[in-house]
Structure formats: C-alpha cells, structure tokens
Motif scaffolding. Structure first.
Motif, PDB file in Angstrom:
ATOM      1  N   LEU B  27       0.828  -1.206   0.000  1.00  0.00           N
ATOM      2  CA  LEU B  27       0.000   0.000   0.000  1.00  0.00           C
ATOM      3  C   LEU B  27       0.855   1.245   0.000  1.00  0.00           C
ATOM      4  O   LEU B  27       0.633   2.165  -0.787  1.00  0.00           O
ATOM      5  CB  LEU B  27      -0.929   0.007   1.214  1.00  0.00           C
ATOM      6  CG  LEU B  27      -1.985  -1.093   1.273  1.00  0.00           C
ATOM      7  CD1 LEU B  27      -2.754  -1.010   2.579  1.00  0.00           C
ATOM      8  CD2 LEU B  27      -2.937  -0.960   0.102  1.00  0.00           C
ATOM      9  N   ASP B  45     -13.242   5.766  -2.006  1.00  0.00           N
ATOM     10  CA  ASP B  45     -14.134   4.624  -2.088  1.00  0.00           C
ATOM     11  C   ASP B  45     -14.549   4.131  -0.697  1.00  0.00           C
ATOM     12  O   ASP B  45     -13.970   4.527   0.305  1.00  0.00           O
ATOM     13  CB  ASP B  45     -13.368   3.508  -2.806  1.00  0.00           C
ATOM     14  CG  ASP B  45     -14.264   2.812  -3.790  1.00  0.00           C
ATOM     15  OD1 ASP B  45     -15.469   2.786  -3.535  1.00  0.00           O
ATOM     16  OD2 ASP B  45     -13.738   2.322  -4.794  1.00  0.00           O
ATOM     17  N   THR B  46     -15.572   3.266  -0.651  1.00  0.00           N
ATOM     18  CA  THR B  46     -16.026   2.709   0.626  1.00  0.00           C
ATOM     19  C   THR B  46     -14.856   2.239   1.485  1.00  0.00           C
ATOM     20  O   THR B  46     -14.762   2.545   2.661  1.00  0.00           O
ATOM     21  CB  THR B  46     -16.918   1.465   0.404  1.00  0.00           C
ATOM     22  OG1 THR B  46     -17.409   1.485  -0.928  1.00  0.00           O
ATOM     23  CG2 THR B  46     -18.056   1.442   1.405  1.00  0.00           C
ATOM     24  N   TRP B  47     -14.012   1.475   0.857  1.00  0.00           N
ATOM     25  CA  TRP B  47     -12.960   0.802   1.619  1.00  0.00           C
ATOM     26  C   TRP B  47     -11.593   1.441   1.461  1.00  0.00           C
ATOM     27  O   TRP B  47     -10.764   1.396   2.367  1.00  0.00           O
ATOM     28  CB  TRP B  47     -12.850  -0.661   1.157  1.00  0.00           C
ATOM     29  CG  TRP B  47     -13.896  -1.522   1.765  1.00  0.00           C
ATOM     30  CD1 TRP B  47     -15.069  -1.904   1.195  1.00  0.00           C
ATOM     31  CD2 TRP B  47     -13.872  -2.108   3.053  1.00  0.00           C
ATOM     32  NE1 TRP B  47     -15.769  -2.689   2.055  1.00  0.00           N
ATOM     33  CE2 TRP B  47     -15.066  -2.832   3.203  1.00  0.00           C
ATOM     34  CE3 TRP B  47     -12.962  -2.079   4.106  1.00  0.00           C
ATOM     35  CZ2 TRP B  47     -15.366  -3.537   4.360  1.00  0.00           C
ATOM     36  CZ3 TRP B  47     -13.254  -2.787   5.256  1.00  0.00           C
ATOM     37  CH2 TRP B  47     -14.448  -3.497   5.380  1.00  0.00           C
ATOM     38  N   SER B  48     -11.350   2.061   0.294  1.00  0.00           N
ATOM     39  CA  SER B  48      -9.996   2.531   0.004  1.00  0.00           C
ATOM     40  C   SER B  48      -9.526   3.574   0.997  1.00  0.00           C
ATOM     41  O   SER B  48     -10.273   4.464   1.391  1.00  0.00           O
ATOM     42  CB  SER B  48      -9.944   3.133  -1.395  1.00  0.00           C
ATOM     43  OG  SER B  48     -10.082   2.146  -2.356  1.00  0.00           O
ATOM     44  N   LEU B  49      -8.249   3.466   1.382  1.00  0.00           N
ATOM     45  CA  LEU B  49      -7.629   4.513   2.171  1.00  0.00           C
ATOM     46  C   LEU B  49      -7.031   5.561   1.250  1.00  0.00           C
ATOM     47  O   LEU B  49      -6.675   6.639   1.655  1.00  0.00           O
ATOM     48  CB  LEU B  49      -6.542   3.930   3.062  1.00  0.00           C
ATOM     49  CG  LEU B  49      -7.033   2.974   4.138  1.00  0.00           C
ATOM     50  CD1 LEU B  49      -5.858   2.407   4.893  1.00  0.00           C
ATOM     51  CD2 LEU B  49      -7.965   3.708   5.083  1.00  0.00           C
ATOM     52  N   LEU B  50      -6.874   5.182  -0.014  1.00  0.00           N
ATOM     53  CA  LEU B  50      -6.220   6.053  -0.973  1.00  0.00           C
ATOM     54  C   LEU B  50      -6.742   5.682  -2.347  1.00  0.00           C
ATOM     55  O   LEU B  50      -7.359   4.647  -2.532  1.00  0.00           O
ATOM     56  CB  LEU B  50      -4.713   5.868  -0.910  1.00  0.00           C
ATOM     57  CG  LEU B  50      -4.224   4.420  -0.692  1.00  0.00           C
ATOM     58  CD1 LEU B  50      -3.794   3.808  -1.973  1.00  0.00           C
ATOM     59  CD2 LEU B  50      -3.120   4.442   0.327  1.00  0.00           C
ATOM     60  N   PRO B  52      -5.378   4.855  -5.796  1.00  0.00           N
ATOM     61  CA  PRO B  52      -4.203   4.676  -6.645  1.00  0.00           C
ATOM     62  C   PRO B  52      -4.519   4.928  -8.108  1.00  0.00           C
ATOM     63  O   PRO B  52      -5.676   4.867  -8.524  1.00  0.00           O
ATOM     64  CB  PRO B  52      -3.799   3.230  -6.403  1.00  0.00           C
ATOM     65  CG  PRO B  52      -5.002   2.554  -5.883  1.00  0.00           C
ATOM     66  CD  PRO B  52      -5.907   3.586  -5.305  1.00  0.00           C
ATOM     67  N   THR B  55      -6.655   2.365 -10.165  1.00  0.00           N
ATOM     68  CA  THR B  55      -8.100   2.262 -10.023  1.00  0.00           C
ATOM     69  C   THR B  55      -8.785   3.627 -10.045  1.00  0.00           C
ATOM     70  O   THR B  55      -9.971   3.724  -9.769  1.00  0.00           O
ATOM     71  CB  THR B  55      -8.484   1.533  -8.721  1.00  0.00           C
ATOM     72  OG1 THR B  55      -7.897   2.232  -7.625  1.00  0.00           O
ATOM     73  CG2 THR B  55      -8.006   0.094  -8.714  1.00  0.00           C
TER      74      THR B  55
END
Lengths: 514, 514
Positions: B27, B45-50, B52, B55
């Motif tokens: 990550l 996004d719901t889950w993303s911390l970042l 990239p 995506t």
C-alpha cells in the motif's frame, strides 16, 4: 559422462514406457468393463480403436438383453443383463485371483508400502519384487480387477508398475557396469513420482507425493507442513488488504481467485467446508481401523472358513478364492441397480466433479445426479456412500492387486456432493426469492460439484495424511484453481482431525501390521 | 505439549504479521509511487484509504502540471512533471541510501543468500541480521526503493522481512525456556516459504521454493528434478492416448488442458517456446556474468571515483551516495518517456500478462501494448528490454535493499510478449484469410499474453535455477493452468541451457563472490 547419460536415458525411456503402459491399462479396462454391459454398434471413429460407453453416440449403445433377445425393461435387465454382467466379472476376477494366489502373491494390494521400504533402504527381494514377472502379472491383474467393478483403484498400484519398469531398465542399462544402490533408489523415487503422475495426470502432484510420503529418505515433511500452513495464512491476510487499493472494485474472487458470489455466503460456507474436512479426517481413521480389524482379528479367516464349509471344500487357497468370489458377488448385486455405480470409479468421479448443465434442454446425456429430484439424488448418493465404504474397506486386503486412493476420492466426492446438495437446499429455503432472482447460477448459488472436489481432497488426505500433494493433484486433475482456498482449508482440517485420531496413515499401518 | 503449542503459536502469529507487513509495504509503495506522477481527485471509495492511479476513475487523475499550472502537453510534461517525478524519487532514494549506508548495511540487496547460509547452519550474527532494527530499516528501505522506480523488486527481500519477524517472535516466545537452534532453523524455513508466498500470492510455490533452493539442508533437489522430468514425460505420452477412447471428440486442450486451437500450430509454436526457454537460460548466465563483473572488477569503484571527482567530493560513503543518485537519475530519464515504465514493476508485469481486449470499443483504459501498432509496440518493448537489463544488472549491487526476482520476471514477460507479437505477425502473414476467418480470437491466433507468462517463467528459472517452484508460482500467480505444458517446456529448456552455461545461480554466485 557415460554414467550420467545412461541414467538420463534410463529415466526418459522408462517414463515413456510408463506412459504407454498406463494408457494400455486404461484402454483395456475401459473395454473389458464396457463389455460386461453391452456393445456400441457405431462406426468406429477416425482414431478410436474401440467405442467406449462414455463416448458412444446416443441410440447406438445396445445392452446384452437387446442384442440377444431384443428385450428392454427391468425384467430382462435382471434376468439377462445381470447374469451376463456378473459372469464376465467372474471371468476377469477368477483370472486375477489365479494370478495373485498361484502365480505371484507379491502383486497383492497397492505396493506403495513395500516401495517405501525399498526406497528407505530395506532390500525387499528387489529384483523379484520389481522384476519382469511381477510387472507382467501386476499389469494384467490390475486391468482385470478394475474391469470387474470392485471398489479398488488402479492409481496406487501404478507406482509399483512404474518402479518395476524403471528397475528392469536400470538392470539392463545402468547396473551392468556401475553398481550403485543409492542411484537405484534415487531413480526409484523418480519412478514413484511418475506412477502418481500418470495416475492423476498430475506431474507436480507426483513429485510432491514423493517428497511428502517418502519421508524416511527425505525428512522434510514436518518443515513442509509448517511452511504450508504459514504460507497460506500469510497470503490470506495479505490478499484481504487488497480491498484498500481496489475499494469497491475488490471482488471476492481476488481472494485466491475464489468465485463465491455473495461475500456473506463465503463465511457461512466455511461451515460445510470444515465439516467436509473433519469428515475426511474421520473417514481416514475409520477406514484404517475397520480395515485393520478385518486383517488382524481373523475376521477374514472366519469368513473364508464359513464359505468353505458352505460349499463343502477345504484348503487355504480355496478359501481365498471363495472370499474373492463372495466379494465380487456382493459388489455386483449392490452396484448393478444404479447406472452410475456400474461405471469405472474414475468415470463416476468425473461425473461427481461436473456441474449440472443449467440449460435443461441440453442434448447431453445427463446422469441421475442431475436428472433426479434432490431427494432421490440424496438417497442414491447415501446408498453409494454406505456400500462403497463397506466394500472398499473389505476389498482392500483380499488377494488381488488394487489400491485405495481412487475409492477414497470417490467416497469423498460423494460425501461432498451430498453435503453440497443439502447446503444448496438450505440456502434456497432461507434466501428470499427476490434475492435469488438477482443471482446468476455461477455467482451466489452453492455449487455441489465444487463441494465434491473439496470432499475428494479431504478424504484423500484423511487416508494418506498427505497435504500439499493432494491440493496440487486436485487442481491438476480438475483445473479447479478457483477452489484452492476451500480445498486447502478442508485438507488442513482433515489432517488435524486425523492426526488427533490416529498417528499413522494407511501405508504405515500396513507395514506395522505385517 | 507446551513446546509444540508455543512453536505453532509463533508460526501462526508470525505469518499473520508477515501478511500485514507485506500489505503495508504494498500500500505504501503504491501511494508513494503514484505521488510522483500526480493525485487522483475522486471521492474516496467505501474501503480505500487512498486512490491509486490504477483504479482512479477516468478523468479524475491529475498530473502535477495540471494541478499546478493547468497545463497539458509534452512541454509541460518535461518542464513540470519530470522534475517533480525525479525530485520525489530523489527524496525517497536519499532516505533509503541513508538508512543502508549509515544505519544498517545489512539490509542491502535481497538477503536470500544470507538466509540460505543461516538455515544451513552458519551463525551469521543471527540476532542482529534477523533483529528488530534490521526489520524496521529493511521494511522502510524497501518501500522507498520500490516507490522510487528503480529496477529492483521487493519480492526476494520479503523473505528477509519474514525471517526477521519470525526470529523476533521466536526470541520472545520460544527461545526463553527452550533453546534449540535446530528448531529455529526449522521455523526459519517456514518463514522463507511465507516470504515467497506473500510476494507472489503463491503458498504452494513458497513451500517448493524452500525445498528447491535450501538444498544444503534438504538435499532432494536432484531427486525433484529427475522426478519432475520423468513425471512430465510420462503424462504427456499417457494423455496422447486419450485419442483412442475419445476419437474425434479428443481436443487438443485435453493435453494438459492446453487450449491451442489448431493442432498443427501446437507443434509449430514449440519453436518460439523453446526459443523463450533458451533465452531464459542465456539471460540468467548473462545477468550473473555482467552483475559479477560490476562487483568484482572494480567497475563500481571506478564509477564512484569518477562521480566524486565530478562533484569535487571525497570519501567512500559519499561515493556510494553519488552512485545511487546517478543510477536514479539515469533510471528516471530512461523510464519517464513511456507510461508503462513509470508504473511499478509488478503492475507492468500484470499488464504484460493481460490479453488485449478483442472489442475495440471497450471503455477500459488500454496500455500502449494494445493501443499502438505492432511496429511501435515492438520498438517500445525492445527499448524496455534493453534499458531494463542494463539498469537491473547494475542496480542489483548498489547500497539499497532490493531483489532480482521481479526484474527478471518483467524482462522475461517483455521478451515473451515481443516474441509473441512477432510470431503472431508471421502467422497472420502466412495464414490464408479464409482460414483466419474460421478462427475465433481464442482458438487459433497466437496470444502474445500467454507468451509473456511463458517468458517470465523461463527468465526466473534462468536466474535462480529453480524449476517446479517457478511453474507453480506462475500458475498460482496468473491462474494460467492452460499454459502448464509450454511453461514446463520453457522452464526445462531454460534450466538445461543455464546448466550448460554456468554452474551456480545468482544466490550462490553472490555467496562465492563475498
């Protein structure tokens, strides 16, 4: 150097001969097995030497009752087909028993335990046990046993066949000028791998089989098992984190390319997977216990004496013949009613691994697994499971060549399919119909075929205590990379449960008892 | 017993931590690497911390020139983006070089050779080499090196990270009451497997890596190689016989589930496959020779001195810093022009493994591999191949952590894709258009993506001399069960060619030179 080139020549030539021999065993047993049921009257294909039942065009297959009396239906089935079916099997099995009892008792059972002994250094009459005569009789015996429909497999014994071929070539090509027992054992390990490889069309699985099971020579079993567990755990934790880069693009199949559909089902399905694993471990324990009980406690002896007094004969060998005939008769009666059990075990296994076609109008021949209602399928599968377990535990020990790997796989696949059907029924009951409407067949509906693959792996682990090798064989055999995670889980659980219940696998138990 | 449970507890906990650590490295390096190019301005996004680059939704990615001056085009690209791209990389690499040169020189390179030494019994300052400080610095160093875009991989060094984690836990949990160096080495083997497993998401590949490469401790390498060859040969001969039961139903894909389409092409395609295998073997030899030449002949020393006199500085450490900076500058200049080479190596590898979409109207972002004409793609790939080879042979040896497995895979995949494109062009030229019209894209047209997979395997074998492990890693990594046969062929040829050219792999050469 001359030595190295002779060694490689021996290895390559022997592996080619093993390939041919395994193909010969396959083809002959398909043909002899089919002959018990009838004949396919279609034009022989471009390449085919024969027309097996499985590829016979629809309508071209004729049962014996049709050929002889042009009669169909269940009466002619039991009056004509069953006697012919059993009679052919009696011919094959009489010949196989004659070879085993009178000609060469060394071909009995699978031969893997003895080869384990030989590779670990014990000189078990090596030029006789791995000689030309044994090779010939074991090959013929195997074809006959598999064709007669007993619950015994040809997979384990192929290791013995492969080692015979290598040893004969070693004697001819290498041994003459450079006697070296260490090299012979090195080459025999390769031959063991070759045997398993041709049995399951799984080259890497074969190599792992040698590494895992020939532990006395190689030792790294413990390290492999440790590594396997830690490597799997770490990868599962790592892959879970992809959710942070992929966000909502993260799909459940990214986790080990497993396609499970709904994520909540992933976690709930762990219950049947663990159950299958535990069943596999328990199966291994039960199989070894029951099988040893028959061998050690004199049950076989009692049965042989009963049979002798029943027909008014006497003598040890006569008793052994009668035991084989009795097993055959019981097997024929129990397997005849269901079409699927009349197939060879490996064909039945393939059917269990195959998902039912979604399109009901398909012209493909479908088996009872797909054509019957769930209730009847569950009953039939349970019946197959029970008779298979009893027959295989008893058959593995009579005076015939034959192994236990394929029966274990079939019993595992049957249990898996059964549990898959039950899980699917539960799922359909508790899922609302609106939710089901958004499902495609391949996404969130439980697939009993994949449960069969997982069950087969768990049962094979239960009886052999092998782990990695089983996982690799399963995905070389089925191409089911998508089920790697549940297969690994079930295999691990099976091994844990089995380790708690008993300390040695079927091969070591055999060596202990003898 | 208490000992066994402590041991298992250590193994499981350490593998979980390895999973987290590898995820953290992934990550962070994705984030730091992307920061060199720009920022993704989309809702997280719901889950993303970042978010990239890979995506980021279309149109939401903004290069630095757009953010700072709202300027697009090649002038602003070279005047704004390139300096920022290089400046960020300089920051990362300065920190990484500082850690390596001043704080902990032990984190240099991959660490696999040293761990091989430790497992084979040599006590290489074990509690320091596998201690907390080394773990911390190696993790940070790896993230920085990978983010800076050098031709070095994080895959090999993950073995070192994994062994550090295990060793620390071993000291805390097991060592206190039960000192046992044999157990420590047993557990370190498992940690090695875990490292490779997380590097390639390949648990079984990891286990095989230990078995094949830690040969001094386990010895069965020769036996594995023999078994692998014989098992594969036998299975190929066996499967060919299925034509006799299946007749015209026999499909080429039944042969190891390989889908090749036209059977004649199967045999002709063997030529490029063998070529790729031979190239892999030669690559391994060349890499080792060139890399050793830099290290042994004092080339590095001459270069460092030239750089020192160029800037008018002096001192060994200053020379080492300047060497790192020079490598970074050259890498940045060479990799900046092409979008693909600005990606992390493992992302580029995935792109090489991915077939071009058949539908040209697809909305997916397509890379130059698919969007350019064949001529330009071939030129670009050749350019990447040449610069990659020069940069990776030199970079593997500067004072930074970083491994050679991923660069080898990328170079192999590039060569494979290149050869695939050329083969495809030849095929299209010589096949009549009527014949081509009957082809579907997936049947009889050569697929450059599958050549990339085969090439990657051959090159990895060339540099490490591993065989089975590479085959399994390739199909756990790509799910490409369909290419098992050509992958095995290429791997075997690569190993044969490499064995003729040189006797030791990159790790043993490293140990010899030091």
């Amino acid at each position: 150097s001359s030595f190295t080139s002779r060694k490689w020549f021996t290895l390559i030539v022997s592996s080619i001969i093993v390939g041919y021999t395994a193909a010969f065993i396959d083809l002959s047993s398909v043909w002899l097995n089919d002959l018990r049921k009838g004949v396919c009257f279609s034009k022989v294909d471009t390449w085919s030497l024969l027309n097996p039942y499985s590829t016979c065009p629809a309508g071209k297959w004729h049962d014996w009752s049709v050929i002889l009396f042009n009669a169909k239906g269940s009466v002619s089935n039991w009056l004509v087909n069953f006697p012919i079916y059993t009679l052919f099997a009696f011919c094959w099995i009489t010949l196989a028993a004659y070879i085993t009892i009178h000609k060469d008792p060394l071909i009995k059972q699978s031969g893997i335990p003895e080869i384990k002994l030989i590779i670990s250094g014990f000189n078990y009459r090596i030029n006789y046990y791995l000689g030309l005569q044994t090779l010939f009789y074991k090959t013929v015996g195997l074809i006959l046993v598999v064709s007669s429909g007993l619950w015994l497999g040809k997979e384990g014994p192929l290791v013995h066949v492969s080692c015979c071929i290598l040893n004969i070539l070693y004697g001819l090509l290498v041994n003459t000028s450079f006697e070296n027992e260490a090299v012979r054992r090195e080459l025999l390990s390769a031959a063991t791998a070759t045997g398993i490889a041709v049995a399951f069309s799984s080259p890497i699985g074969g190599v792992l089989f040698v590494l895992e099971s020939m532990a006395t020579f190689f030792t790294p079993t413990k390290i492999m098992w440790n590594s396997f567990i830690t490597a799997s755990v770490a990868v599962i934790f790592l892959t879970g984190f992809r959710v942070f880069t992929d966000g909502s693009n993260f799909q459940e199949k990214d986790l080990f390319s497993v396609e499970f559909g709904n994520f909540s089902w992933l976690f709930l399905e762990i219950i049947p997977f663990i159950t299958l694993g535990a069943l596999g471990g328990i199966y291994g324990y039960l199989f070894i216990t029951v099988n040893s009980y028959f061998d050690k406690s004199g049950v076989r002896h009692v049965i042989q004496n009963r049979l002798l007094s029943l027909v008014g004969a006497s003598g040890v060998k006569a008793g052994q013949y009668l035991e084989v005939f009795a097993v055959l008769l019981v097997t024929s009666i129990l397997t005849f009613p269901i079409d699927e059990t009349k197939l060879q075990l490996n064909t039945f296994l393939t059917n269990l691994f195959t998902a039912c076609p979604t399109d009901t109008d398909t012209s493909e021949a479908i088996t009872f697994i797909c054509s019957s209602s769930n209730g009847i399928t569950i009953l039939k599968l349970s019946y197959i499971l029970i008779q298979g377990f009893i027959l295989s535990t008893y058959s593995f020990g009579v005076n015939l060549p034959g192994g236990i790997l394929m029966p274990s796989l079939v019993l595992g696949a049957t249990s898996g399919r059964l549990l898959g059907l039950i899980t699917q029924a539960i799922q359909t009951k508790f899922l609302s119909s609106e939710f089901l409407a958004t499902c495609t067949e391949s996404s969130c509906i439980v697939s009993p075929a994949s449960y069969a693959v997982i069950g087969a792996a768990a049962f094979m682990t239960g009886v052999t205590k092998l782990t990695m090798c089983v996982v690799v064989i399963m995905f070389e055999l089925t191409g089911a990379v998508s089920y790697v995670l549940p297969i690994m889980l079930a295999v691990m659980i099976s091994k844990f449960v089995n380790d708690v219940l008993c300390t040695s696998n079927i091969y070591d138990t055999f060596l202990k008892n003898n």
